[in-house]
Design a protein around this motif. Structure first.
Motif, PDB file in Angstrom:
ATOM      1  N   ASP A 112     -45.209  25.011  25.431  1.00  0.00           N
ATOM      2  CA  ASP A 112     -45.970  26.253  25.616  1.00  0.00           C
ATOM      3  C   ASP A 112     -46.248  26.878  24.247  1.00  0.00           C
ATOM      4  O   ASP A 112     -45.628  27.880  23.850  1.00  0.00           O
ATOM      5  CB  ASP A 112     -45.166  27.210  26.509  1.00  0.00           C
ATOM      6  CG  ASP A 112     -45.885  28.528  26.727  1.00  0.00           C
ATOM      7  OD1 ASP A 112     -47.127  28.577  26.539  1.00  0.00           O
ATOM      8  OD2 ASP A 112     -45.214  29.519  27.059  1.00  0.00           O
ATOM      9  N   ALA A 113     -47.199  26.282  23.542  1.00  0.00           N
ATOM     10  CA  ALA A 113     -47.438  26.641  22.138  1.00  0.00           C
ATOM     11  C   ALA A 113     -47.827  28.107  21.963  1.00  0.00           C
ATOM     12  O   ALA A 113     -47.407  28.767  21.018  1.00  0.00           O
ATOM     13  CB  ALA A 113     -48.524  25.737  21.553  1.00  0.00           C
ATOM     14  N   ASN A 114     -48.643  28.640  22.888  1.00  0.00           N
ATOM     15  CA  ASN A 114     -49.087  30.034  22.726  1.00  0.00           C
ATOM     16  C   ASN A 114     -48.171  31.024  23.444  1.00  0.00           C
ATOM     17  O   ASN A 114     -48.467  32.212  23.522  1.00  0.00           O
ATOM     18  CB  ASN A 114     -50.542  30.201  23.187  1.00  0.00           C
ATOM     19  CG  ASN A 114     -50.716  29.862  24.655  1.00  0.00           C
ATOM     20  OD1 ASN A 114     -49.741  29.651  25.379  1.00  0.00           O
ATOM     21  ND2 ASN A 114     -51.965  29.802  25.098  1.00  0.00           N
ATOM     22  N   GLN A 115     -47.061  30.520  23.986  1.00  0.00           N
ATOM     23  CA  GLN A 115     -46.012  31.359  24.587  1.00  0.00           C
ATOM     24  C   GLN A 115     -46.539  32.339  25.628  1.00  0.00           C
ATOM     25  O   GLN A 115     -46.151  33.511  25.655  1.00  0.00           O
ATOM     26  CB  GLN A 115     -45.242  32.087  23.481  1.00  0.00           C
ATOM     27  CG  GLN A 115     -44.603  31.093  22.518  1.00  0.00           C
ATOM     28  CD  GLN A 115     -43.652  31.734  21.549  1.00  0.00           C
ATOM     29  OE1 GLN A 115     -43.914  32.814  21.026  1.00  0.00           O
ATOM     30  NE2 GLN A 115     -42.542  31.072  21.271  1.00  0.00           N
ATOM     31  N   ASP A 116     -47.416  31.832  26.491  1.00  0.00           N
ATOM     32  CA  ASP A 116     -47.870  32.662  27.612  1.00  0.00           C
ATOM     33  C   ASP A 116     -47.109  32.311  28.897  1.00  0.00           C
ATOM     34  O   ASP A 116     -47.506  32.700  29.999  1.00  0.00           O
ATOM     35  CB  ASP A 116     -49.391  32.537  27.815  1.00  0.00           C
ATOM     36  CG  ASP A 116     -49.811  31.097  28.121  1.00  0.00           C
ATOM     37  OD1 ASP A 116     -48.939  30.193  28.163  1.00  0.00           O
ATOM     38  OD2 ASP A 116     -51.022  30.858  28.319  1.00  0.00           O
ATOM     39  N   GLU A 123     -52.074  22.054  26.189  1.00  0.00           N
ATOM     40  CA  GLU A 123     -50.719  22.043  25.625  1.00  0.00           C
ATOM     41  C   GLU A 123     -49.922  20.793  26.020  1.00  0.00           C
ATOM     42  O   GLU A 123     -48.937  20.457  25.361  1.00  0.00           O
ATOM     43  CB  GLU A 123     -49.953  23.304  26.057  1.00  0.00           C
ATOM     44  CG  GLU A 123     -50.466  24.557  25.348  1.00  0.00           C
ATOM     45  CD  GLU A 123     -49.900  25.846  25.938  1.00  0.00           C
ATOM     46  OE1 GLU A 123     -49.859  26.852  25.208  1.00  0.00           O
ATOM     47  OE2 GLU A 123     -49.509  25.851  27.129  1.00  0.00           O
ATOM     48  N   THR A 203     -55.352  33.211  28.159  1.00  0.00           N
ATOM     49  CA  THR A 203     -54.770  32.262  27.208  1.00  0.00           C
ATOM     50  C   THR A 203     -54.655  30.845  27.771  1.00  0.00           C
ATOM     51  O   THR A 203     -54.374  29.903  27.028  1.00  0.00           O
ATOM     52  CB  THR A 203     -53.356  32.734  26.816  1.00  0.00           C
ATOM     53  OG1 THR A 203     -52.635  33.033  28.015  1.00  0.00           O
ATOM     54  CG2 THR A 203     -53.407  33.966  25.930  1.00  0.00           C
ATOM     55  N   GLN A 205     -55.748  27.451  28.582  1.00  0.00           N
ATOM     56  CA  GLN A 205     -56.880  26.626  28.132  1.00  0.00           C
ATOM     57  C   GLN A 205     -57.193  25.520  29.140  1.00  0.00           C
ATOM     58  O   GLN A 205     -56.321  25.068  29.877  1.00  0.00           O
ATOM     59  CB  GLN A 205     -56.540  25.972  26.790  1.00  0.00           C
ATOM     60  CG  GLN A 205     -56.110  26.952  25.711  1.00  0.00           C
ATOM     61  CD  GLN A 205     -55.460  26.212  24.556  1.00  0.00           C
ATOM     62  OE1 GLN A 205     -56.137  25.778  23.635  1.00  0.00           O
ATOM     63  NE2 GLN A 205     -54.154  26.042  24.624  1.00  0.00           N
TER      64      GLN A 205
END
Ligand SMILES: [Cu+2]
Length: 239
Positions: A112-116, A123, A203, A205
């Motif tokens: 979870d790279a964008n930590q949403d 991802e 967020t 994608q």
């Protein structure tokens, strides 16, 4: 077959000898048939993925089931049986992996790279590679964005089966991705899609032009070579 031999009293010696002969001959035939059956079973190569939930905190569903790839000669049969899916809707399902054949795996929250708190399709790519083969009406088309994927029924159960030619798949995969050989054990299966009413943050994608609710990964499984020992095979447990 043994129980079919009657155990009557008063049988004469000759009939007993004949019975014993028939028993032995019958046993030999049975052994022959069993050996022939084992050879056929040994020729089938099976890869199986246990499908487990992903993003269940968002979807509210915990899909469980299996995907199998059964290879016999030039024939590859894809079988997917999954329950607890978001019901009454189409689900994209694919075989994902790395073009260079390196080992793919199912993502965890580490991806979870964008930590949403949601693992979106993009991802997954660091651990699972890219979308390779669609499990829909025409897998050999390698057409990912097709409109016709199977649907879960009103109870969330999805059953899918397709048989394609291994030679054709090898040719298509080599032509489109440069993949050769296919290395099934280094691949994963993903199931995607939640109802369009599910609230997803901006967020999340997706593929270009495809709504995020359709591509959201909701389940994943890693293909492993299934090994059948001789005892199991000879008992015909694998069909
Ligand atoms: Cu996919």
């Amino acid at each position: 077959m043994y129980s079919s031999i009657p155990n009557r009293q008063g049988r004469n010696v000759l009939s007993i000898i004949v019975s014993i002969f028939l028993l032995l001959a019958g046993g030999s035939i049975l052994m022959f048939v069993a050996c022939g059956g084992e050879e056929t079973i040994a020729d089938v190569t099976v890869y199986e993925a246990q499908i487990k939930p992903l993003n269940e905190n968002v979807t509210g569903y915990q899909p469980r089931g299996s995907a199998r790839l059964e290879i016999l000669g030039d024939s590859l049969t894809i079988i997917v049986n999954v329950s607890n899916l978001p019901p009454g809707m189409m689900h994209l399902q694919h075989y994902h992996g790395f073009v260079d054949g390196s080992e793919a795996g199912c993502p965890t929250m580490k991806q979870d790279a964008n930590q949403d708190s949601i693992i979106d399709l993009i991802e997954t790519q660091t651990v699972a590679g890219i979308t390779l083969v669609p499990f829909h009406h025409d897998p050999l088309s390698l057409e990912i964005a097709a409109e016709i994927y199977p649907s879960a029924d009103s109870l969330g159960y999805l059953s899918y089966q397709a048989t394609i030619s291994m030679d054709s798949l090898e040719n298509r995969m080599a032509g489109k991705y440069g993949i050769t050989p296919l290395v099934f054990e280094n691949r994963v299966v993903f199931m995607h899609g939640v109802d369009s009413a599910t609230a997803l943050p901006e967020t999340v994608q997706s593929l270009e032009g495809v709504p995020a609710h359709l591509t959201l990964p909701i389940a994943c499984g890693k293909f492993e070579l299934r090994v059948f020992d001789e005892d199991v095979a000879s008992e015909g447990i694998y069909q």
